[in-house]
Motif scaffolding. Structure first.
Motif, PDB file in Angstrom:
ATOM      1  N   VAL A 151      -9.200 -35.213  42.644  1.00 29.10           N
ATOM      2  CA  VAL A 151      -7.889 -35.983  42.568  1.00 29.10           C
ATOM      3  C   VAL A 151      -7.864 -36.733  41.067  1.00 29.10           C
ATOM      4  N   ALA A 152      -9.220 -37.356  40.839  1.00 27.57           N
ATOM      5  CA  ALA A 152      -9.011 -37.713  39.410  1.00 27.57           C
ATOM      6  C   ALA A 152      -8.634 -36.703  38.138  1.00 27.57           C
ATOM      7  N   ARG A 153      -9.370 -35.817  38.384  1.00 28.06           N
ATOM      8  CA  ARG A 153      -9.168 -34.685  37.291  1.00 28.06           C
ATOM      9  C   ARG A 153      -7.623 -34.009  37.378  1.00 28.06           C
ATOM     10  N   PHE A 154      -7.418 -33.865  38.614  1.00 26.66           N
ATOM     11  CA  PHE A 154      -5.902 -33.182  38.551  1.00 26.66           C
ATOM     12  C   PHE A 154      -4.820 -34.099  38.116  1.00 26.66           C
ATOM     13  N   ARG A 155      -4.978 -35.242  38.239  1.00 22.29           N
ATOM     14  CA  ARG A 155      -3.969 -36.375  37.588  1.00 22.29           C
ATOM     15  C   ARG A 155      -3.993 -36.268  36.083  1.00 22.29           C
ATOM     16  N   ASP A 156      -5.147 -36.105  35.693  1.00 20.58           N
ATOM     17  CA  ASP A 156      -5.359 -36.157  34.100  1.00 20.58           C
ATOM     18  C   ASP A 156      -5.148 -35.018  33.550  1.00 20.58           C
ATOM     19  N   GLU A 157      -5.393 -33.755  34.374  1.00 22.92           N
ATOM     20  CA  GLU A 157      -4.989 -32.319  33.728  1.00 22.92           C
ATOM     21  C   GLU A 157      -3.450 -32.193  33.771  1.00 22.92           C
ATOM     22  N   ALA A 158      -2.826 -32.614  34.971  1.00 25.18           N
ATOM     23  CA  ALA A 158      -1.232 -32.637  34.944  1.00 25.18           C
ATOM     24  C   ALA A 158      -0.696 -33.221  33.858  1.00 25.18           C
ATOM     25  N   ALA A 159      -1.128 -34.650  33.462  1.00 23.71           N
ATOM     26  CA  ALA A 159      -0.566 -35.389  32.443  1.00 23.71           C
ATOM     27  C   ALA A 159      -0.809 -34.587  31.115  1.00 23.71           C
ATOM     28  N   GLY A 160      -2.004 -34.062  30.992  1.00 25.01           N
ATOM     29  CA  GLY A 160      -2.310 -33.493  29.748  1.00 25.01           C
ATOM     30  C   GLY A 160      -1.557 -32.210  29.305  1.00 25.01           C
ATOM     31  N   ILE A 161      -1.099 -31.385  30.344  1.00 27.67           N
ATOM     32  CA  ILE A 161      -0.123 -30.166  30.337  1.00 27.67           C
ATOM     33  C   ILE A 161       1.107 -30.879  29.962  1.00 27.67           C
ATOM     34  N   MET A 162       1.650 -31.920  30.543  1.00 30.03           N
ATOM     35  CA  MET A 162       2.830 -32.370  30.089  1.00 30.03           C
ATOM     36  C   MET A 162       2.854 -32.769  28.563  1.00 30.03           C
ATOM     37  N   ASP A 163       1.711 -33.543  28.233  1.00 27.85           N
ATOM     38  CA  ASP A 163       1.634 -33.877  26.727  1.00 27.85           C
ATOM     39  C   ASP A 163       1.482 -32.544  25.892  1.00 27.85           C
ATOM     40  N   MET A 164       1.073 -31.437  26.241  1.00 25.66           N
ATOM     41  CA  MET A 164       1.120 -30.205  25.537  1.00 25.66           C
ATOM     42  C   MET A 164       2.456 -29.866  25.116  1.00 25.66           C
ATOM     43  N   GLY A 165       3.278 -30.227  25.992  1.00 23.03           N
ATOM     44  CA  GLY A 165       4.690 -29.785  25.802  1.00 23.03           C
ATOM     45  C   GLY A 165       5.378 -28.988  26.699  1.00 23.03           C
ATOM     46  N   PHE A 166       4.499 -28.545  27.685  1.00 20.63           N
ATOM     47  CA  PHE A 166       5.107 -27.373  28.651  1.00 20.63           C
ATOM     48  C   PHE A 166       6.027 -28.372  29.487  1.00 20.63           C
ATOM     49  N   ALA A 167       7.010 -27.552  30.251  1.00 24.67           N
ATOM     50  CA  ALA A 167       8.414 -27.939  30.873  1.00 24.67           C
ATOM     51  C   ALA A 167       7.802 -28.469  32.298  1.00 24.67           C
ATOM     52  N   ALA A 168       6.640 -27.704  32.689  1.00 23.39           N
ATOM     53  CA  ALA A 168       6.308 -27.892  34.053  1.00 23.39           C
ATOM     54  C   ALA A 168       4.785 -27.705  34.228  1.00 23.39           C
ATOM     55  N   ALA A 169       4.081 -28.246  35.210  1.00 22.71           N
ATOM     56  CA  ALA A 169       2.823 -27.894  35.644  1.00 22.71           C
ATOM     57  C   ALA A 169       2.383 -27.447  37.055  1.00 22.71           C
ATOM     58  N   LYS A 170       1.550 -26.576  36.903  1.00 19.66           N
ATOM     59  CA  LYS A 170       1.197 -25.853  38.218  1.00 19.66           C
ATOM     60  C   LYS A 170      -0.180 -25.940  38.556  1.00 19.66           C
ATOM     61  N   MET A 171      -0.335 -26.422  39.917  1.00 21.61           N
ATOM     62  CA  MET A 171      -1.768 -26.517  40.347  1.00 21.61           C
ATOM     63  C   MET A 171      -2.164 -25.541  41.382  1.00 21.61           C
ATOM     64  N   LYS A 172      -3.581 -25.654  41.736  1.00 19.77           N
ATOM     65  CA  LYS A 172      -4.227 -25.128  42.653  1.00 19.77           C
ATOM     66  C   LYS A 172      -4.474 -25.809  44.055  1.00 19.77           C
ATOM     67  N   THR A 173      -4.319 -25.256  45.278  1.00 19.98           N
ATOM     68  CA  THR A 173      -4.743 -25.896  46.362  1.00 19.98           C
ATOM     69  C   THR A 173      -6.059 -24.884  46.823  1.00 19.98           C
ATOM     70  N   GLY A 174      -6.592 -25.626  47.984  1.00 19.06           N
ATOM     71  CA  GLY A 174      -7.454 -24.779  48.931  1.00 19.06           C
ATOM     72  C   GLY A 174      -8.864 -25.317  49.365  1.00 19.06           C
ATOM     73  N   LEU A 175      -8.633 -27.001  49.460  1.00 19.58           N
ATOM     74  CA  LEU A 175      -9.736 -27.565  49.796  1.00 19.58           C
ATOM     75  C   LEU A 175      -9.619 -27.879  51.312  1.00 19.58           C
ATOM     76  N   GLY A 176      -8.171 -27.524  51.816  1.00 25.40           N
ATOM     77  CA  GLY A 176      -8.010 -27.968  53.063  1.00 25.40           C
ATOM     78  C   GLY A 176      -6.667 -28.871  53.376  1.00 25.40           C
TER      79      GLY A 176
END
Length: 389
Positions: A151-176
């Motif tokens: 949870v903590a890492r995904f929140r930071d990575e999503a913000a980081g992708i937006m900081d890179m300038g990308f228009a959107a961010a896509k994540m993986k799921t699969g823990l349940g």
């Protein structure tokens, strides 16, 4: 002009850290490049979808099955060669690895055609409907860590992708389902209204679990829910599309026009995601694109692999007509894997520099200007990372 040889190059290196998605963890990055040589010194490059040992197996199909069928033929007869190869392999598989292998060869033939004509791929197709393409970044991969750490890492990575300038961010799921909803909430927070976010399940849910997660995604404002159920479950896709407000996307695991006809007639997708390096190459991609548009289904290409795949997809996205059209039409996006990939960033003599373009242009990438798909590999780099098979 005659084809004199078809070489298959499987490249691999150890990733700096293990990555995962709902089906597996992996520690190595693999790319499978195809080189088609001619008697006039013009060489075309393509790419086959498929990691690890799949790439190793596909190398055998490319060199031992397809090469003897097309050697000595005119590379400009790419549609003739596509159907010749497909017909001779049909009894042994109309989907999967035979089509992945054919894809790499077909892309290389289109690259040759562009070099012969002195034109970029999008010109061969019919021209560019846009001179730049918005890109989205995906990351937020699974690791062997706790849900709280995810949870903590995904929140930071999503913000980081937006900081890179990308228009959107896509994540993986699969823990349940329950844990996955927490991950989606974290990514929605990380994006913070700066753009869209999308969720890729890699077909890990039953239909009932997909509904459970999908209803949460409705509330979180996710743009699309990718491969929520198994690609064979056409009824599940149709039920999810009719029962959820979030867009349902998929199709990367489908092959050729006949497989895509079933998906589209079933009306189970809001967004189609064909994979040109898997479904049959550029020749078959164009037929699938026409089918998608005939069913009024928007297309955002699935993109995974080296700089060859990225450059080819940029050309295809440039040549894609707007659907349905208008003054301010719906536009496709380029998928970009933000995780470590030397085969994308360092393979070419002239790198695409997608990250640099995105950062400097407000989230857009330009079309490679050279002939064919516009990506010329560095042979010293290939020799450095090629597996000795």
């Amino acid at each position: 002009m005659k084809i004199t040889g078809v070489k298959s190059h499987v490249l691999q290196y150890d990733l700096p850290g293990e990555l995962g998605y709902s089906q597996q963890y992996y520690e190595k990055r693999t790319a499978h490049l195809v080189e088609v040589q001619t008697d006039e010194g013009i060489t075309g490059w393509g790419e086959c979808f498929g990691p690890g040992n799949v790439a190793v197996a596909n190398k055998g199909i490319v060199e031992k099955v397809i090469q003897p069928i097309i050697r000595g033929s005119d590379p400009m007869d790419r549609d003739v060669l596509w159907h010749r190869v497909y017909n001779l392999m049909r009894d042994h598989g109309q989907k999967g690895m035979p089509l992945q292998a054919l894809s790499g060869v077909d892309i290389a033939l289109w690259d040759i055609a562009g070099k012969v004509a002195g034109l970029p791929l999008h010109k061969l197709i019919g021209g560019a409907h846009r001179d730049r393409i918005q890109a989205y970044g995906y990351g937020m991969m699974l690791k062997r860590e706790s849900v709280d750490d995810h949870v903590a890492r995904f929140r930071d990575e999503a913000a980081g992708i937006m900081d890179m300038g990308f228009a959107a961010a896509k994540m993986k799921t699969g823990l349940g389902p329950e844990s996955d909803i927490r991950l989606c909430q974290a990514v929605a927070e990380g994006v913070e209204g700066r753009g869209k976010f999308m969720v890729d399940a890699n077909h890990c849910y039953t239909t009932s679990d997909a509904f459970y997660v999908g209803r949460a995604l409705e509330e979180l404002g996710a743009y699309w829910f990718e491969e929520p159920v198994a690609p064979e479950d056409l009824d599940g896709y149709r039920e999810l599309r009719s029962g959820l407000r979030v867009n349902i996307s998929g199709g990367e695991a489908e092959f050729n026009r006949w497989g895509w006809r079933q998906i589209l007639e079933n009306r189970g997708l809001d967004i189609a995601q064909p994979e040109v390096c898997a479904l049959g190459g550029v020749s078959e991609y164009l037929r699938v694109l026409a089918l998608c548009h005939a069913h009024f289904t928007p297309v955002i290409n699935h993109v995974w692999g080296s700089a060859i795949a990225v450059a080819t997809n940029i050309q295809l996205l440039a040549a894609m007509p707007a659907l349905p059209g208008g003054l301010h039409p719906w536009e496709p996006m380029l998928e970009f894997d933000t995780t470590d990939n030397r085969f994308r960033d360092e393979l070419l003599q002239e790198p695409l520099d997608i990250q640099g373009q995105v950062k400097s242009s407000g989230g857009y990438v330009s079309i490679p200007p050279g002939p064919g798909h516009g990506a010329t590999p560095d042979m010293d780099f290939i020799r450095r990372f090629e597996l000795d098979l």
